[in-house]
Design a protein around this motif. Sequence first.
Motif, PDB file in Angstrom:
ATOM      1  N   THR A   1       0.832  -1.213   0.000  1.00 25.25           N
ATOM      2  CA  THR A   1       0.000   0.000   0.000  1.00 25.25           C
ATOM      3  C   THR A   1       0.862   1.258   0.000  1.00 25.25           C
ATOM      4  OG1 THR A   1      -0.259  -0.089   2.414  1.00 25.25           O
ATOM      5  CG2 THR A   1      -2.030  -1.045   1.067  1.00 25.25           C
ATOM      6  N   TYR A   2       1.978   1.219   0.717  1.00 27.06           N
ATOM      7  CA  TYR A   2       2.885   2.367   0.690  1.00 27.06           C
ATOM      8  C   TYR A   2       3.483   2.552  -0.703  1.00 27.06           C
ATOM      9  CZ  TYR A   2       6.910   5.354   1.505  1.00 27.06           C
ATOM     10  OH  TYR A   2       7.831   6.360   1.427  1.00 27.06           O
ATOM     11  N   ALA A   3       3.924   1.450  -1.314  1.00 24.92           N
ATOM     12  CA  ALA A   3       4.538   1.529  -2.649  1.00 24.92           C
ATOM     13  C   ALA A   3       3.531   2.016  -3.688  1.00 24.92           C
ATOM     14  CB  ALA A   3       5.110   0.180  -3.061  1.00 24.92           C
ATOM     15  N   THR A   4       2.309   1.506  -3.645  1.00 17.56           N
ATOM     16  CA  THR A   4       1.315   1.972  -4.616  1.00 17.56           C
ATOM     17  C   THR A   4       0.958   3.431  -4.375  1.00 17.56           C
ATOM     18  OG1 THR A   4      -0.505   1.088  -3.271  1.00 17.56           O
ATOM     19  CG2 THR A   4       0.316  -0.297  -5.073  1.00 17.56           C
ATOM     20  N   GLY A   5       0.880   3.841  -3.116  1.00 19.15           N
ATOM     21  CA  GLY A   5       0.637   5.254  -2.820  1.00 19.15           C
ATOM     22  C   GLY A   5       1.775   6.137  -3.283  1.00 19.15           C
ATOM     23  N   PHE A   6       2.995   5.630  -3.171  1.00 19.01           N
ATOM     24  CA  PHE A   6       4.161   6.389  -3.621  1.00 19.01           C
ATOM     25  C   PHE A   6       4.174   6.492  -5.146  1.00 19.01           C
ATOM     26  CE2 PHE A   6       8.708   7.027  -4.425  1.00 19.01           C
ATOM     27  CZ  PHE A   6       8.949   8.090  -3.554  1.00 19.01           C
ATOM     28  N   ILE A   7       3.799   5.401  -5.822  1.00 21.69           N
ATOM     29  CA  ILE A   7       3.791   5.391  -7.294  1.00 21.69           C
ATOM     30  C   ILE A   7       2.746   6.360  -7.850  1.00 21.69           C
ATOM     31  CG2 ILE A   7       3.206   3.970  -9.305  1.00 21.69           C
ATOM     32  CD1 ILE A   7       4.574   1.620  -7.822  1.00 21.69           C
ATOM     33  N   ILE A   8       1.560   6.381  -7.241  1.00 16.08           N
ATOM     34  CA  ILE A   8       0.510   7.267  -7.756  1.00 16.08           C
ATOM     35  C   ILE A   8       0.542   8.636  -7.086  1.00 16.08           C
ATOM     36  CG2 ILE A   8      -1.005   5.417  -8.511  1.00 16.08           C
ATOM     37  CD1 ILE A   8      -2.634   5.758  -6.006  1.00 16.08           C
ATOM     38  N   ASN A   9       1.591   8.885  -6.317  1.00 19.61           N
ATOM     39  CA  ASN A   9       1.889  10.196  -5.755  1.00 19.61           C
ATOM     40  C   ASN A   9       0.879  10.668  -4.715  1.00 19.61           C
ATOM     41  OD1 ASN A   9       3.703  12.247  -5.515  1.00 19.61           O
ATOM     42  ND2 ASN A   9       2.785  13.511  -7.131  1.00 19.61           N
ATOM     43  N   ILE A  10       0.377   9.749  -3.882  1.00 25.57           N
ATOM     44  CA  ILE A  10      -0.461  10.176  -2.755  1.00 25.57           C
ATOM     45  C   ILE A  10       0.230   9.912  -1.420  1.00 25.57           C
ATOM     46  CG2 ILE A  10      -2.659   9.962  -3.958  1.00 25.57           C
ATOM     47  CD1 ILE A  10      -3.092   7.324  -2.472  1.00 25.57           C
ATOM     48  N   ALA A  11       1.363   9.227  -1.422  1.00 26.22           N
ATOM     49  CA  ALA A  11       2.147   9.011  -0.203  1.00 26.22           C
ATOM     50  C   ALA A  11       3.292  10.014  -0.193  1.00 26.22           C
ATOM     51  CB  ALA A  11       2.686   7.589  -0.163  1.00 26.22           C
ATOM     52  N   ASP A  12       3.239  10.939   0.724  1.00 23.26           N
ATOM     53  CA  ASP A  12       4.277  11.964   0.785  1.00 23.26           C
ATOM     54  C   ASP A  12       5.149  11.817   2.035  1.00 23.26           C
ATOM     55  OD1 ASP A  12       2.387  12.666   2.605  1.00 23.26           O
ATOM     56  OD2 ASP A  12       2.193  14.735   1.960  1.00 23.26           O
ATOM     57  N   VAL A  13       5.261  10.608   2.534  1.00 20.68           N
ATOM     58  CA  VAL A  13       6.030  10.322   3.727  1.00 20.68           C
ATOM     59  C   VAL A  13       7.280   9.560   3.327  1.00 20.68           C
ATOM     60  CG1 VAL A  13       5.964   9.108   5.948  1.00 20.68           C
ATOM     61  CG2 VAL A  13       3.921  10.226   5.091  1.00 20.68           C
ATOM     62  N   SER A  14       8.388   9.873   3.957  1.00 16.80           N
ATOM     63  CA  SER A  14       9.620   9.146   3.661  1.00 16.80           C
ATOM     64  C   SER A  14       9.508   7.710   4.168  1.00 16.80           C
ATOM     65  CB  SER A  14      10.811   9.836   4.314  1.00 16.80           C
ATOM     66  OG  SER A  14      10.745   9.680   5.717  1.00 16.80           O
ATOM     67  N   LEU A  15      10.316   6.832   3.617  1.00 20.88           N
ATOM     68  CA  LEU A  15      10.269   5.425   3.994  1.00 20.88           C
ATOM     69  C   LEU A  15      10.600   5.237   5.470  1.00 20.88           C
ATOM     70  CD1 LEU A  15       9.833   2.515   3.107  1.00 20.88           C
ATOM     71  CD2 LEU A  15      12.265   2.405   2.520  1.00 20.88           C
TER      72      LEU A  15
END
Length: 175
Positions: free
Chosen positions: A127-141
Amino acid sequence: MAFWQLIRFRVIYPLVLFFLLFLDGNLMSSLGGVLNHFPFHILPLLTLIWLFYAIEFEVTNRIPFWVYVVVIGLLFDIYYTGILGSYTIAFLAACVVMERLRPYFDERLMSGLLLCLIGLIIYLLVTYATGFIINIADVSLGRFLLYELVPTLVLNIIIAALGYYPAWSLFQVLS
């Protein structure tokens, strides 16, 4: 196993799964101040735990398990995010990994919780990776791992441990 027992199991399992889908959201809504207290973001994943119980207690061959996984993922996507695919992929990835690793674990509580822990980690990372790919996760790993992954794992492992033997006995009664 009698026909009525099989039908009973095939009815009760998806009803509980559907109920837990909405209970997850209701818990986030009603306990949002506690579960999302800055800087932590804790997610109750009761639906994934219920899917884990089916894998752990080897009842996936008695129900159309993979259909339920895809349907519940799509419902999660539609109901909670409106973006099709992220939760569906996460549920599928977590369940596939747990299903593949299941032969290496036994039915003892600690082995089961380790398998659940692996499934939860896969689910959250997807879920983090998909959010990062579609640019809705703005939190660092690092921030994600420390403030979302770890607290979420702690809460859900406690919930899985508390429900482990009741779920096992329910599956025994139903089958």
